[in-house]
Write a protein that holds these residues in place. Structure first.
Motif, mmCIF file in Angstrom:
data_model
loop_
_atom_site.group_PDB
_atom_site.id
_atom_site.type_symbol
_atom_site.label_atom_id
_atom_site.label_comp_id
_atom_site.label_asym_id
_atom_site.label_seq_id
_atom_site.Cartn_x
_atom_site.Cartn_y
_atom_site.Cartn_z
ATOM 1 N N GLU A 252 0.833 -1.210 0.000
ATOM 2 C CA GLU A 252 0.000 0.000 0.000
ATOM 3 C C GLU A 252 0.864 1.254 0.000
ATOM 4 O OE1 GLU A 252 -3.316 0.234 -0.394
ATOM 5 O OE2 GLU A 252 -3.119 -1.943 -0.773
ATOM 6 N N LEU A 253 1.975 1.251 0.727
ATOM 7 C CA LEU A 253 2.888 2.405 0.710
ATOM 8 C C LEU A 253 3.497 2.598 -0.677
ATOM 9 C CD1 LEU A 253 4.791 1.987 4.124
ATOM 10 C CD2 LEU A 253 2.999 3.648 3.563
ATOM 11 N N VAL A 254 3.875 1.499 -1.311
ATOM 12 C CA VAL A 254 4.446 1.575 -2.659
ATOM 13 C C VAL A 254 3.415 2.120 -3.638
ATOM 14 C CG1 VAL A 254 5.425 0.237 -4.571
ATOM 15 C CG2 VAL A 254 6.096 -0.279 -2.210
ATOM 16 N N LYS A 255 2.202 1.617 -3.572
ATOM 17 C CA LYS A 255 1.133 2.077 -4.475
ATOM 18 C C LYS A 255 0.861 3.565 -4.299
ATOM 19 C CE LYS A 255 -2.512 -0.632 -4.509
ATOM 20 N NZ LYS A 255 -3.518 -1.597 -3.986
ATOM 21 N N ALA A 256 0.857 4.026 -3.039
ATOM 22 C CA ALA A 256 0.605 5.451 -2.787
ATOM 23 C C ALA A 256 1.691 6.315 -3.420
ATOM 24 C CB ALA A 256 0.538 5.698 -1.280
ATOM 25 N N GLN A 257 2.958 5.895 -3.329
ATOM 26 C CA GLN A 257 4.044 6.675 -3.929
ATOM 27 C C GLN A 257 3.994 6.608 -5.448
ATOM 28 O OE1 GLN A 257 8.003 6.517 -2.154
ATOM 29 N NE2 GLN A 257 7.169 5.387 -0.397
ATOM 30 N N LEU A 258 3.593 5.472 -6.006
ATOM 31 C CA LEU A 258 3.467 5.365 -7.455
ATOM 32 C C LEU A 258 2.409 6.330 -7.982
ATOM 33 C CD1 LEU A 258 3.697 1.489 -7.955
ATOM 34 C CD2 LEU A 258 5.390 3.186 -8.650
ATOM 35 N N GLN A 260 1.494 9.113 -6.551
ATOM 36 C CA GLN A 260 2.028 10.474 -6.416
ATOM 37 C C GLN A 260 2.917 10.837 -7.595
ATOM 38 O OE1 GLN A 260 4.014 10.576 -2.624
ATOM 39 N NE2 GLN A 260 2.101 10.609 -1.448
ATOM 40 N N ARG A 261 3.630 9.850 -8.135
ATOM 41 C CA ARG A 261 4.524 10.094 -9.265
ATOM 42 C C ARG A 261 3.813 9.986 -10.597
ATOM 43 N NH1 ARG A 261 7.216 8.871 -5.034
ATOM 44 N NH2 ARG A 261 9.431 9.302 -4.713
ATOM 45 N N ARG A 262 2.519 9.723 -10.556
ATOM 46 C CA ARG A 262 1.658 9.714 -11.734
ATOM 47 C C ARG A 262 2.153 8.766 -12.817
ATOM 48 N NH1 ARG A 262 0.351 16.256 -12.283
ATOM 49 N NH2 ARG A 262 -0.548 16.476 -10.184
ATOM 50 N N VAL A 263 2.426 7.550 -12.390
ATOM 51 C CA VAL A 263 2.794 6.546 -13.370
ATOM 52 C C VAL A 263 1.602 6.265 -14.276
ATOM 53 C CG1 VAL A 263 4.513 5.463 -11.887
ATOM 54 C CG2 VAL A 263 2.140 4.687 -11.786
ATOM 55 N N GLN A 264 1.896 5.836 -15.491
ATOM 56 C CA GLN A 264 0.836 5.608 -16.471
ATOM 57 C C GLN A 264 0.242 4.212 -16.291
ATOM 58 O OE1 GLN A 264 2.919 6.581 -20.195
ATOM 59 N NE2 GLN A 264 1.659 8.426 -20.305
ATOM 60 N N PHE A 308 6.368 5.565 -17.348
ATOM 61 C CA PHE A 308 6.324 7.032 -17.340
ATOM 62 C C PHE A 308 6.143 7.570 -18.749
ATOM 63 C CE2 PHE A 308 8.635 6.072 -13.435
ATOM 64 C CZ PHE A 308 8.014 6.922 -12.533
ATOM 65 N N PRO A 309 5.638 8.803 -18.865
ATOM 66 C CA PRO A 309 5.592 9.446 -20.191
ATOM 67 C C PRO A 309 6.999 9.522 -20.778
ATOM 68 C CG PRO A 309 4.329 10.692 -18.589
ATOM 69 C CD PRO A 309 5.083 9.646 -17.819
ATOM 70 N N GLU A 310 7.096 9.597 -22.105
ATOM 71 C CA GLU A 310 8.396 9.538 -22.769
ATOM 72 C C GLU A 310 9.359 10.614 -22.294
ATOM 73 O OE1 GLU A 310 8.348 9.319 -26.956
ATOM 74 O OE2 GLU A 310 6.911 7.678 -27.041
ATOM 75 N N HIS A 311 8.862 11.855 -22.020
ATOM 76 C CA HIS A 311 9.781 12.923 -21.644
ATOM 77 C C HIS A 311 10.351 12.732 -20.228
ATOM 78 C CE1 HIS A 311 5.873 14.229 -20.032
ATOM 79 N NE2 HIS A 311 6.573 14.884 -19.105
ATOM 80 N N ASN A 312 9.789 11.793 -19.477
ATOM 81 C CA ASN A 312 10.288 11.536 -18.114
ATOM 82 C C ASN A 312 11.019 10.206 -17.991
ATOM 83 O OD1 ASN A 312 9.404 13.899 -17.048
ATOM 84 N ND2 ASN A 312 7.472 13.068 -16.232
ATOM 85 N N ARG A 313 11.091 9.424 -19.051
ATOM 86 C CA ARG A 313 11.558 8.044 -18.942
ATOM 87 C C ARG A 313 13.025 7.942 -18.547
ATOM 88 N NH1 ARG A 313 8.494 4.318 -23.501
ATOM 89 N NH2 ARG A 313 6.419 4.581 -22.598
ATOM 90 N N TYR A 314 13.789 8.933 -18.855
ATOM 91 C CA TYR A 314 15.218 8.806 -18.604
ATOM 92 C C TYR A 314 15.632 9.460 -17.291
ATOM 93 C CZ TYR A 314 14.907 7.368 -23.413
ATOM 94 O OH TYR A 314 14.540 6.717 -24.562
ATOM 95 N N GLN A 315 14.640 9.870 -16.531
ATOM 96 C CA GLN A 315 14.917 10.364 -15.182
ATOM 97 C C GLN A 315 14.676 9.203 -14.207
ATOM 98 O OE1 GLN A 315 12.553 13.833 -14.388
ATOM 99 N NE2 GLN A 315 13.040 14.789 -16.358
ATOM 100 N N ARG A 316 15.741 8.640 -13.768
ATOM 101 C CA ARG A 316 15.622 7.442 -12.929
ATOM 102 C C ARG A 316 14.829 7.766 -11.663
ATOM 103 N NH1 ARG A 316 17.757 2.564 -12.882
ATOM 104 N NH2 ARG A 316 18.138 1.452 -10.930
ATOM 105 N N GLN A 317 13.754 6.990 -11.416
ATOM 106 C CA GLN A 317 12.901 7.236 -10.259
ATOM 107 C C GLN A 317 12.730 5.955 -9.458
ATOM 108 O OE1 GLN A 317 9.562 9.834 -10.497
ATOM 109 N NE2 GLN A 317 9.927 10.308 -12.654
ATOM 110 N N HIS A 318 12.450 6.152 -8.217
ATOM 111 C CA HIS A 318 12.230 5.015 -7.334
ATOM 112 C C HIS A 318 11.295 5.422 -6.196
ATOM 113 C CE1 HIS A 318 15.692 7.157 -5.488
ATOM 114 N NE2 HIS A 318 15.056 6.866 -4.363
ATOM 115 N N VAL A 319 10.787 4.418 -5.493
ATOM 116 C CA VAL A 319 10.020 4.669 -4.274
ATOM 117 C C VAL A 319 10.856 4.141 -3.107
ATOM 118 C CG1 VAL A 319 7.799 4.475 -5.452
ATOM 119 C CG2 VAL A 319 8.793 2.464 -4.368
ATOM 120 N N THR A 320 10.594 4.695 -1.942
ATOM 121 C CA THR A 320 11.402 4.358 -0.773
ATOM 122 C C THR A 320 10.516 3.942 0.397
ATOM 123 O OG1 THR A 320 13.123 5.912 -1.423
ATOM 124 C CG2 THR A 320 13.095 5.227 0.882
#
Length: 611
Positions: A252-258, A260-264, A308-320
């Motif tokens: 549930e914590l992971v889903k909430a952060q995902l 927030q980052r507006r994954v597609q 992620f959308p194409e313009h964001n794909r190369y910005q490495r992201q993670h959840v913690t």
């Protein structure tokens, strides 16, 4: 569902191989021992799809896009060449009354199908494995023992579980037999009792696994080299506390952060993405190794670029997931565990002055260093003389305990348990001679045979919740009035159960808190009545009044044998002849496990014999 009568020769059937299967929410363990040595149980460590040794196999099955079974266990995540749906964590849904309103929960029918597919696949592997390591495997008598969660208190569910296992192929050969005869709490306690305890020691066993935590308080009544004896001091309790609940909260914590980052992803896709990310970062290993110290590091889970959308794909992201968050999740589970343990300890203190000397932890969650340290800190001051121990192989306690109990019974003539505490009450429906005060508001009928009045659907409680149930049986005498035209026909005894406290048990079906359990159908032979003068307990009652009819009085003993997870029944005539469930003249029809309307009263009800 009618139970399949066993041929009489099965009564003397003895196994030469005993296999114990601990079917778990996340992983399943298997242990076994063989005659004549009956050595310490060995566990299966070689599994398809796993190149390293593993004490357990993952409890999961995989299906293709046409809903056909592809594979099982460790192989599920190696099926990348076909579209798959991996089904796991379905154990508790085998109980149709399991309280879970999650929108994605599987149906009871789906869980049963996955269970049978998993157990069928498991047994195919075990059958092949044993054939390669045990001489004359095909000719051996094999008894397969299955444990059930302590939260399951329904003998109906036990009967159905056994039938599912038979349908899955675990007992198709003439020399194969499957039994569901112990709870996980009892099996874990058997394993714990084999440690170096002394006679008179009181131990509390907490088996904290994937889905539930089972708690048992027992006294060591005998301790020898070849056997141990246990006596339960309280009824075993199961609570929904386990490692899968920790997984759920982290997810549930992971889903909430995902989000927030507006994954597609839509909500359903986010759910599976979170699960995949936890697997990719080996969260299971992080959870098992969690100790809550300052050296512990936060957990970072990389988000796949394609989400992620194409313009964001190369910005490495993670959840913690921070150490504090994970500690809080562990602590919330431990609060529930402490509450259940405290209740058990206080109940025991109110009954007897002897303190609990050892608290033994087993199960996957029980093997956690953080859990062990928190439990030690929790009870160090309040119960300074209670020592916290961890079972030698905590994740194998249930599988090995199943085998150890049966092997002791085969070797010494008696199992580890000398007595249990009944978790529910069992009663039988009967009629009572009408009393206008006692039976006010009850169902009253007039007997067509002798025109006397009776109160119907009354309950005689044979076994009461919280009372000691030794490894014996309960026998009471009953009578039936049988018209001459009905001799040789079948008769019924209807059994009920209640979870109500012993002091508040309902006295009839018209009261709340009672559930229909099963119908015992039995048949006396016509010879019993024709030779009533020589067969004790069968007598003809002649009537010289026009309003009454000649009829027989059949008097017999009803015997109920209360096991840990099931019930067995026997009818005994007054001259000592026995009709049991191994004969065609006695069969049991179990009620559905879902809540059912109250039954209609039977055509002819038995009544207690006055002795």
């Amino acid at each position: 569902m009618n139970s399949t009568p066993l041929p009489p020769r099965m009564e003397s059937w003895k196994p030469t191989v005993v296999v114990g299967i601990d079917f778990g929410m996340t992983c399943t363990g298997v242990a076994y021992s063989t005659a004549p040595e009956w050595a310490e149980p060995k566990c299966i460590q070689r599994w398809p799809g796993q190149f390293q040794l593993a004490n357990k196999v993952t409890t999961q099955v995989a299906y293709d896009d046409r809903d056909r079974l592809i594979t099982w266990g460790f192989q599920c995540h190696r099926t990348t060449d076909v579209a798959t749906s991996i089904m796991n964590e379905f154990k508790l849904y085998l109980d149709p009354s399991f309280p879970d309103n999650h929108p994605g929960r599987p149906s009871h029918q789906e869980a049963v199908r996955w269970y049978k597919d998993f157990m069928r696949s498991l047994w195919v592997h075990l059958d092949s494995y044993f054939d390669s390591v045990i001489p004359d495997w095909r000719q051996r008598n094999v008894q397969i023992l299955i444990s059930i969660p302590t939260t399951w208190t329904s003998p109906q569910l036990t009967a159905r579980l056994k039938s599912w296992l038979e349908e899955a192929g675990l007992a198709t050969a003439y020399n194969r037999r499957v039994d569901v005869n112990q709870t996980e709490a009892e099996a874990a306690a058997v394993y714990a009792a084999k440690q170096t305890f002394k006679v008179g020691d009181i131990i509390m066993v907490a088996d904290a696994g994937g889905a539930t935590t089972d708690i048992n308080i027992l006294e060591i009544t005998e301790r020898r080299r070849d056997r141990a004896k246990l006596r339960a001091l309280d009824k075993a309790e199961g609570i929904n506390v386990g490692s899968t609940q920790i997984d759920g909260h982290v997810k549930e914590l992971v889903k909430a952060q995902l989000k927030q980052r507006r994954v597609q992803c839509n909500d359903d896709e986010v759910h599976w993405l979170a699960e995949d990310m936890m697997k990719s970062c080996a969260f299971e290993e992080i959870k098992c190794g969690f100790d809550g110290t300052q050296l512990q590091m936060d957990t970072h889970m990389a988000i796949p670029e394609e989400n992620f959308p194409e313009h964001n794909r190369y910005q490495r992201q993670h959840v913690t997931i921070t150490v504090d968050q994970l500690r809080s999740i562990f602590d919330n589970q431990l609060k529930l565990m402490f509450s259940a343990m405290d209740n058990k300890l206080h109940e025991l203190m109110n009954q007897r002055p002897d303190p609990v000397k050892y608290l033994v932890l087993s199960g996957g969650l029980g093997s956690s260093k953080y859990v062990q340290r928190r439990i030690q800190a929790q009870y160090a001051t309040r119960f300074p003389n209670m020592k916290v121990l961890c079972a030698d192989e905590p994740q194998l306690a249930v599988a090995k305990g199943l085998v150890m109990d049966r092997v002791q019974a085969l070797s010494t003539g008696s199992g580890v348990y000398t007595g249990r505490i009944s978790r529910v009450s069992y009663g039988v429906l009967c009629r009572e001679a009408y009393d206008k005060v006692r039976h006010r508001g009850e169902d009253i009928t007039e007997d067509s045979l002798d025109k006397t009045k009776w109160a119907e659907n009354m309950i005689e409680w044979l076994v009461e919740e919280g009372h000691a149930v030794e490894d014996t049986d309960f026998t009471k005498p009953y009578r039936l009035k049988i018209p001459k035209a009905e001799i040789g026909q079948g008769f019924e005894a209807q059994f009920v159960k209640s979870d109500a406290p012993a002091k508040a048990l309902p006295r009839s079906l018209r009261h709340d808190g009672v559930e229909r359990l099963c119908t015992l159908r039995f048949r006396f032979s016509e010879q019993d009545f024709r030779q009533s003068s020589s067969h004790q307990g069968f007598r003809l009652e002649r009537s010289f009044l026009s309003r009454r009819r000649d009829h027989y009085i059949a008097e017999f003993n009803l015997r109920i044998i209360v096991g840990s997870t099931d019930l067995k029944f026997e009818i005994e005539t007054m001259d000592g002849r026995k009709l049991n469930m191994a004969e065609a003249r006695v069969e049991v029809e179990w009620e559905e496990t879902e809540i059912r309307p109250k039954p209609k009263k039977p055509a002819r009800t038995m009544f207690a014999a006055q002795r």
